[in-house]
Design a protein around this motif. Structure first.
Motif, PDB file in Angstrom:
ATOM      1  N   GLU A  12       0.833  -1.196   0.000  1.00 32.88           N
ATOM      2  CA  GLU A  12       0.000   0.000   0.000  1.00 32.88           C
ATOM      3  C   GLU A  12       0.869   1.249   0.000  1.00 32.88           C
ATOM      4  N   GLY A  13       0.354   2.306  -0.595  1.00 32.70           N
ATOM      5  CA  GLY A  13       1.059   3.574  -0.575  1.00 32.70           C
ATOM      6  C   GLY A  13       0.895   4.267   0.770  1.00 32.70           C
ATOM      7  N   LYS A  14       1.654   5.321   0.973  1.00 35.96           N
ATOM      8  CA  LYS A  14       1.610   6.045   2.244  1.00 35.96           C
ATOM      9  C   LYS A  14       0.245   6.679   2.485  1.00 35.96           C
ATOM     10  N   VAL A  15      -0.357   7.215   1.441  1.00 40.72           N
ATOM     11  CA  VAL A  15      -1.657   7.874   1.589  1.00 40.72           C
ATOM     12  C   VAL A  15      -2.738   6.858   1.944  1.00 40.72           C
ATOM     13  N   ALA A  16      -2.771   5.726   1.234  1.00 39.88           N
ATOM     14  CA  ALA A  16      -3.770   4.687   1.519  1.00 39.88           C
ATOM     15  C   ALA A  16      -3.592   4.154   2.937  1.00 39.88           C
ATOM     16  N   LYS A  17      -2.367   3.974   3.352  1.00 45.50           N
ATOM     17  CA  LYS A  17      -2.103   3.460   4.695  1.00 45.50           C
ATOM     18  C   LYS A  17      -2.592   4.453   5.754  1.00 45.50           C
ATOM     19  N   ALA A  18      -2.343   5.744   5.526  1.00 47.73           N
ATOM     20  CA  ALA A  18      -2.779   6.771   6.479  1.00 47.73           C
ATOM     21  C   ALA A  18      -4.307   6.830   6.561  1.00 47.73           C
ATOM     22  N   ILE A  19      -4.973   6.725   5.413  1.00 50.20           N
ATOM     23  CA  ILE A  19      -6.440   6.734   5.396  1.00 50.20           C
ATOM     24  C   ILE A  19      -6.975   5.517   6.137  1.00 50.20           C
ATOM     25  N   GLU A  20      -6.399   4.351   5.883  1.00 46.07           N
ATOM     26  CA  GLU A  20      -6.850   3.126   6.544  1.00 46.07           C
ATOM     27  C   GLU A  20      -6.656   3.201   8.053  1.00 46.07           C
ATOM     28  N   GLU A  21      -5.548   3.784   8.495  1.00 46.85           N
ATOM     29  CA  GLU A  21      -5.303   3.905   9.933  1.00 46.85           C
ATOM     30  C   GLU A  21      -6.369   4.760  10.604  1.00 46.85           C
ATOM     31  N   GLN A  22      -6.798   5.824   9.935  1.00 42.84           N
ATOM     32  CA  GLN A  22      -7.804   6.712  10.524  1.00 42.84           C
ATOM     33  C   GLN A  22      -9.209   6.120  10.427  1.00 42.84           C
ATOM     34  N   THR A  23      -9.578   5.590   9.268  1.00 39.93           N
ATOM     35  CA  THR A  23     -10.940   5.075   9.110  1.00 39.93           C
ATOM     36  C   THR A  23     -11.166   3.801   9.901  1.00 39.93           C
ATOM     37  N   SER A  24     -10.127   3.042  10.179  1.00 41.63           N
ATOM     38  CA  SER A  24     -10.308   1.813  10.957  1.00 41.63           C
ATOM     39  C   SER A  24     -10.665   2.120  12.411  1.00 41.63           C
ATOM     40  N   LYS A  25     -10.452   3.346  12.844  1.00 40.81           N
ATOM     41  CA  LYS A  25     -10.815   3.745  14.204  1.00 40.81           C
ATOM     42  C   LYS A  25     -12.320   3.970  14.352  1.00 40.81           C
TER      43      LYS A  25
END
Length: 85
Positions: A12-25
């Motif tokens: 995964e790219g950095k942007v996708a990873k950052a989005i996933e970290e926030q939305t998984s909360k």
């Protein structure tokens, strides 16, 4: 040709990873209730004879459900498996 696809880096790219970290909360219910809220608001606007606004708001229901599905998949599958190794 098959070996070329197997050896490609598929992280995964950095942007996708950052989005996933926030939305998984977020709890998955948030997206379900947002979708129901959009449908309810659209119905109320339809009754109030505001057709264009009703159609605009009513179209939000499907994307909210898709966001919820994405959120659920991220929670179940986690981030890219290569990052965990």
């Amino acid at each position: 040709m098959e070996t070329m696809f197997k050896t490609q880096d598929k992280r995964e790219g950095k942007v996708a990873k950052a989005i996933e970290e926030q939305t998984s909360k977020l709890p998955s219910d948030v997206f379900l209730w947002a979708s129901i809220g959009a449908m309810t608001a659209a119905a109320i606007l339809q009754i109030a004879r505001q057709k264009h606004m009703s159609l605009f708001i009513g179209q939000w229901a499907a994307p909210f459900l898709l966001f919820g599905l994405y959120n659920k998949l991220v929670k179940q599958r986690g981030h890219d498996s290569m990052d965990k190794e």
